[in-house]
Design a protein around this motif. Sequence first.
Motif, PDB file in Angstrom:
ATOM      1  N   ARG A   1       0.880  -1.244   0.001  1.00  0.00           N
ATOM      2  CA  ARG A   1       0.099  -0.081  -0.013  1.00  0.00           C
ATOM      3  C   ARG A   1       0.668   1.315  -0.180  1.00  0.00           C
ATOM      4  NH1 ARG A   1      -3.427   1.213   4.007  1.00  0.00           N
ATOM      5  NH2 ARG A   1      -5.004   1.814   2.601  1.00  0.00           N
ATOM      6  N   TYR A   2       2.146   1.166   0.104  1.00  0.00           N
ATOM      7  CA  TYR A   2       3.061   2.248   0.317  1.00  0.00           C
ATOM      8  C   TYR A   2       4.081   2.123  -0.546  1.00  0.00           C
ATOM      9  CZ  TYR A   2       0.348   3.394   4.414  1.00  0.00           C
ATOM     10  OH  TYR A   2      -0.761   3.822   5.133  1.00  0.00           O
ATOM     11  N   GLY A   3       3.782   1.619  -1.924  1.00  0.00           N
ATOM     12  CA  GLY A   3       4.916   1.318  -3.100  1.00  0.00           C
ATOM     13  C   GLY A   3       4.880   2.411  -3.837  1.00  0.00           C
ATOM     14  N   HIS A   4       5.467   2.436  -5.220  1.00  0.00           N
ATOM     15  CA  HIS A   4       5.334   3.316  -6.167  1.00  0.00           C
ATOM     16  C   HIS A   4       4.119   3.393  -7.101  1.00  0.00           C
ATOM     17  CE1 HIS A   4       7.690   1.316  -9.667  1.00  0.00           C
ATOM     18  NE2 HIS A   4       6.864   0.361  -9.293  1.00  0.00           N
ATOM     19  N   GLY A   5       3.203   2.494  -7.147  1.00  0.00           N
ATOM     20  CA  GLY A   5       1.781   2.499  -7.409  1.00  0.00           C
ATOM     21  C   GLY A   5       0.908   3.167  -6.663  1.00  0.00           C
ATOM     22  N   ASN A   6       1.095   3.393  -5.604  1.00  0.00           N
ATOM     23  CA  ASN A   6       0.097   4.020  -4.528  1.00  0.00           C
ATOM     24  C   ASN A   6       0.178   5.372  -4.080  1.00  0.00           C
ATOM     25  OD1 ASN A   6       1.592   1.199  -3.359  1.00  0.00           O
ATOM     26  ND2 ASN A   6      -0.688   0.892  -3.679  1.00  0.00           N
ATOM     27  N   PRO A   7       1.329   6.025  -4.495  1.00  0.00           N
ATOM     28  CA  PRO A   7       1.518   7.652  -3.855  1.00  0.00           C
ATOM     29  C   PRO A   7       0.051   8.369  -4.160  1.00  0.00           C
ATOM     30  CG  PRO A   7       2.809   7.257  -5.635  1.00  0.00           C
ATOM     31  CD  PRO A   7       2.435   6.043  -5.306  1.00  0.00           C
ATOM     32  N   MET A   8      -0.472   8.506  -5.207  1.00  0.00           N
ATOM     33  CA  MET A   8      -1.490   9.192  -5.524  1.00  0.00           C
ATOM     34  C   MET A   8      -2.744   9.029  -4.832  1.00  0.00           C
ATOM     35  SD  MET A   8      -0.105  11.659  -6.981  1.00  0.00           S
ATOM     36  CE  MET A   8       1.784  11.453  -6.090  1.00  0.00           C
ATOM     37  N   ARG A   9      -3.125   7.593  -4.658  1.00  0.00           N
ATOM     38  CA  ARG A   9      -4.262   7.322  -3.603  1.00  0.00           C
ATOM     39  C   ARG A   9      -4.082   7.629  -2.436  1.00  0.00           C
ATOM     40  NH1 ARG A   9      -7.616   3.117  -5.119  1.00  0.00           N
ATOM     41  NH2 ARG A   9      -9.047   2.709  -3.468  1.00  0.00           N
ATOM     42  N   ARG A  10      -2.826   7.608  -2.062  1.00  0.00           N
ATOM     43  CA  ARG A  10      -2.400   8.014  -0.450  1.00  0.00           C
ATOM     44  C   ARG A  10      -2.796   9.306  -0.320  1.00  0.00           C
ATOM     45  NH1 ARG A  10      -2.512   2.815  -0.230  1.00  0.00           N
ATOM     46  NH2 ARG A  10      -4.455   3.617  -0.146  1.00  0.00           N
ATOM     47  N   ALA A  11      -2.397   9.934  -1.240  1.00  0.00           N
ATOM     48  CA  ALA A  11      -2.361  11.649  -1.173  1.00  0.00           C
ATOM     49  C   ALA A  11      -3.853  12.009  -1.032  1.00  0.00           C
ATOM     50  CB  ALA A  11      -1.656  12.201  -2.231  1.00  0.00           C
ATOM     51  N   ALA A  12      -4.618  11.564  -2.040  1.00  0.00           N
ATOM     52  CA  ALA A  12      -5.951  11.772  -2.418  1.00  0.00           C
ATOM     53  C   ALA A  12      -6.951  11.617  -0.945  1.00  0.00           C
ATOM     54  CB  ALA A  12      -6.644  10.998  -3.407  1.00  0.00           C
ATOM     55  N   GLU A  13      -6.260  10.583  -0.157  1.00  0.00           N
ATOM     56  CA  GLU A  13      -6.891  10.155   1.161  1.00  0.00           C
ATOM     57  C   GLU A  13      -6.776  11.223   2.189  1.00  0.00           C
ATOM     58  OE1 GLU A  13      -6.435   5.427   0.623  1.00  0.00           O
ATOM     59  OE2 GLU A  13      -5.274   6.436   1.959  1.00  0.00           O
ATOM     60  N   LYS A  14      -5.615  12.021   2.145  1.00  0.00           N
ATOM     61  CA  LYS A  14      -5.326  13.151   2.936  1.00  0.00           C
ATOM     62  C   LYS A  14      -6.594  14.229   3.079  1.00  0.00           C
ATOM     63  CE  LYS A  14      -1.261  11.358   4.045  1.00  0.00           C
ATOM     64  NZ  LYS A  14      -1.760   9.835   3.926  1.00  0.00           N
ATOM     65  N   ASP A  15      -7.110  14.590   4.372  1.00  0.00           N
ATOM     66  CA  ASP A  15      -8.090  15.790   4.396  1.00  0.00           C
ATOM     67  C   ASP A  15      -7.364  17.020   4.061  1.00  0.00           C
ATOM     68  OD1 ASP A  15      -6.743  16.092   6.496  1.00  0.00           O
ATOM     69  OD2 ASP A  15      -8.224  15.682   7.914  1.00  0.00           O
ATOM     70  N   TYR A  16      -6.148  17.185   4.136  1.00  0.00           N
ATOM     71  CA  TYR A  16      -5.479  18.481   3.771  1.00  0.00           C
ATOM     72  C   TYR A  16      -4.930  18.596   2.380  1.00  0.00           C
ATOM     73  CZ  TYR A  16      -1.499  15.614   5.130  1.00  0.00           C
ATOM     74  OH  TYR A  16      -0.750  14.502   5.082  1.00  0.00           O
ATOM     75  N   VAL A  17      -5.321  17.563   1.559  1.00  0.00           N
ATOM     76  CA  VAL A  17      -5.083  17.674   0.091  1.00  0.00           C
ATOM     77  C   VAL A  17      -6.537  17.730  -0.501  1.00  0.00           C
ATOM     78  CG1 VAL A  17      -4.482  16.263  -1.952  1.00  0.00           C
ATOM     79  CG2 VAL A  17      -3.030  16.057   0.122  1.00  0.00           C
ATOM     80  N   SER A  18      -6.683  18.928  -1.064  1.00  0.00           N
ATOM     81  CA  SER A  18      -8.048  19.378  -1.607  1.00  0.00           C
ATOM     82  C   SER A  18      -8.204  18.781  -3.165  1.00  0.00           C
ATOM     83  CB  SER A  18      -7.779  20.917  -1.692  1.00  0.00           C
ATOM     84  OG  SER A  18      -7.087  21.437  -2.579  1.00  0.00           O
TER      85      SER A  18
END
Length: 233
Positions: free
Chosen positions: A83-100
């Motif tokens: 879940r924290y590899g190079h195929g996942n970063p934008m998914r992890r970012a989009a989940e953050k409440d401070y990423v609009s």
Amino acid sequence: MDKSVKIVDLGDADIVHTDTKKSHYNICKAVKAALNAKSLPVVIGGDHSINIPCIEAFKDESSFHILQIDAHLDFVDERHGVRYGHGNPMRRAAEKDYVSGLTQVGIRNVSSTAKEGYEKAREMGSDIISVRQARKIGMKNIAKRIPKGKRLYVTIDIDAFCPSIAPGTGTPSHGGFLYYEVLELLQSITVQNSIIGIDIVEVAPDYDPTDSTAILAAQILLNFLGFIFSNSS
Ligand SMILES: [Mn+2]
């Protein structure tokens, strides 16, 4: 006014092989140190997973938008348990409440992100633009699709470029951008957004005996910094 720019090289984050968690912790700590010093963090990867701790370092900051320039969406939730590899970063970012929100440019080829990831990205509000669409729209007009005045984090995957000029990367994808196209987009955003963080990733010099991929990455980064500091007051 003093327009001189002070550059501080924080060196390499300690990467503990096979221990992604610890490696990411070390990256996050370094980016936080840059933020605490009121600096613009510029992170040179590494594969695209290094974006995850970079974004995490902004946890206590006000919200921002992300511009990703990449051949791939990198939006898979989990692949082979990762879940924290190079195929996942934008998914992890989009989940953050401070990423609009996210603008994902240069996207072509399926790679790790399949239909589910694409649909999820759309559902979570991503603006996804392929290279062919970008050429129709025009790079300056893509900048206009990014919320004006919003704080902006920029992540550049070198595989966004055409492998004819950037072969030194793990997942080369034909039909990518050329130098001036990306430069034009970067120049346009520095006029309308304040850039709060940058990473450039997936440069694998060993795959390119000519070294032109690494030179391209350096040139893009230096010009981008030039745009940022010449446009900031
Ligand atoms: Mn990527």
